[in-house]
Design an enzyme around this catalytic site. Structure first.
Site, PDB file in Angstrom:
ATOM      1  CG  HIS A   1      -2.029  -1.084   1.042  1.00  0.00           C
ATOM      2  ND1 HIS A   1      -3.182  -0.933   0.320  1.00  0.00           N
ATOM      3  CD2 HIS A   1      -2.032  -2.371   1.495  1.00  0.00           C
ATOM      4  CE1 HIS A   1      -3.880  -2.065   0.355  1.00  0.00           C
ATOM      5  NE2 HIS A   1      -3.200  -2.953   1.058  1.00  0.00           N
TER       6      HIS A   1
ATOM      7  CB  SER B   1      -4.089 -13.801 -11.271  1.00  0.00           C
ATOM      8  OG  SER B   1      -5.244 -13.203 -10.724  1.00  0.00           O
ATOM      9  CB  SER B   2      -5.790  -8.825 -12.528  1.00  0.00           C
ATOM     10  OG  SER B   2      -5.647  -8.568 -11.191  1.00  0.00           O
TER      11      SER B   2
ATOM     12  CD  GLU C   1      -5.674  -4.828 -11.692  1.00  0.00           C
ATOM     13  OE1 GLU C   1      -4.597  -5.045 -12.276  1.00  0.00           O
ATOM     14  OE2 GLU C   1      -6.008  -5.384 -10.629  1.00  0.00           O
TER      15      GLU C   1
ATOM     16  CG  ASP D   1      -0.036  -6.021  -8.444  1.00  0.00           C
ATOM     17  OD1 ASP D   1       0.857  -5.931  -7.572  1.00  0.00           O
ATOM     18  OD2 ASP D   1      -1.242  -6.153  -8.173  1.00  0.00           O
TER      19      ASP D   1
END
Ligand code: GLA
Length: 329
Positions: A33, A110-111, A143, A155
């Protein structure tokens, strides 16, 4: 990999002219974060990845099928096409099929792997070359459009640039990256709590809004610029400021090969996510304690929280025997 590649080729039908691109899932060693607060992160690519097979089309149509989640792929394709059009992608078509080995909803991005792999395929057929941070930011926007989660770009950055056993230090303010090696005698064990979570239930967005509000109250552009004194009475902001410091401490510990110090940073990071940022669950806390009890140098939840996986830093020749191991890296 071969079996997935065969299944993809079968889904695309005729011919052997299918090109492939892959992008990995990740664990984040420390720096949770902090990406959307302009701070630092230290994610590491997994061997698990999203594999995309594709073939260009001359008629401009874009057909993407997912072998894992057939009903969920259309919003991703649409959002990626929109985000890449903003970067100058021309409308060139393809047939593509996607198959992943990154477990979904487990906090292993995973995304991020999906959007980068599919994003690269879409760019390649259109002859568009984007610098990795530009591609990562476009996929982050996609996303956000596809899921409604106002995520950061950690990510996507590690999916675009990461390599196994090479934690990637990313300065999320200017996207500068440095590679850090995992010491040869260390391993990261990834254990699934089996608590499935979705970051689109509003809790991630709530935390992000609390961070933005704290930065505004203090009068800094983002919490990266806040001092420990300025956030002493605000647990959410306190986590972000202390977490940025832990990223640098972790990099120093890994470079010195000091696994005790690196482990202490992990465990401290977990307590901060649990007590200050409040994104842990009883199952994740229990798993961390179990791994510490089995002799791990340190352990913590990885990713956004509210479920998913725990990572533990262990001696490479003493990997603990626990249920739910996803991978050892
Ligand atoms: C999710 C988001 C990332 C990051 C982490 C928390 O994985 O997609 O951008 O904010 O949570 O560190």
């Amino acid at each position: 990999m071969h079996r997935r590649a065969d299944a993809i080729a079968a889904a695309l039908g005729r011919g052997d002219d299918v090109a492939f691109v892959r992008a990995p899932g990740r664990v984040n060693l420390i720096g949770e974060h902090t990406d959307y607060n302009g701070g630092w992160v230290l994610p590491m690519a997994l061997e698990l990845d999203c594999l995309v097979g594709y073939r260009p089309r001359t008629d401009g149509a874009v057909n993407v099928v997912s072998l894992d989640a057939p009903d969920d792929i259309a919003p991703w394709t649409d959002a990626l096409l929109e985000a890449l059009a903003d970067e100058g992608r021309e409308a060139v078509g393809l047939d593509a099929a996607v198959a992943t080995s990154v477990p979904m909803g487990a906090g292993l991005a995973s995304s991020g792997a999906l959007s980068i792999a599919l994003g690269i395929a879409l760019c390649r057929v259109a002859g568009l070359v984007l610098e990795p941070p530009v591609l990562a930011e476009a996929c982050r926007r996609a996303e956000e459009r596809a899921t409604g989660v106002p995520c950061g770009f950690m990510d996507q950055m590690v999916a675009a640039l990461g390599r196994p056993r090479e934690p990637l230090l990313v300065d999320c303010r200017d996207a500068a990256v440095e590679r850090v090696a995992l010491p040869d005698d260390a391993a990261i064990v990834v254990v699934d709590s089996r608590v499935r979570r979705s970051l689109s239930d509003g809790r991630y967005a709530e935390r992000r809004a609390a961070c933005d509000a704290a930065a505004e109250r203090i009068g800094v552009p983002s919490l990266r610029d806040a001092t420990p004194e300025q956030v002493a009475d605000d647990p959410v902001a306190r986590h972000v400021v202390s977490e940025n410091e832990r990223v640098h401490r972790m990099v120093r510990a890994l470079r010195a090969g000091d696994l005790e110090a690196a482990g202490a940073v992990l465990t401290e990071g977990h307590r901060s996510l649990r007590d200050d940022f409040a994104v842990s669950t009883p199952e994740l806390d229990a798993l961390v304690e179990r791994l510490l009890g089995l002799g791990a140098y340190g352990a913590r939840l990885t990713g956004g929280g509210f479920g998913g996986c725990v990572i533990a830093l262990v001696a490479r020749d003493r990997v603990p025997d626990v249920d739910g191991v996803v991978c050892v890296c």
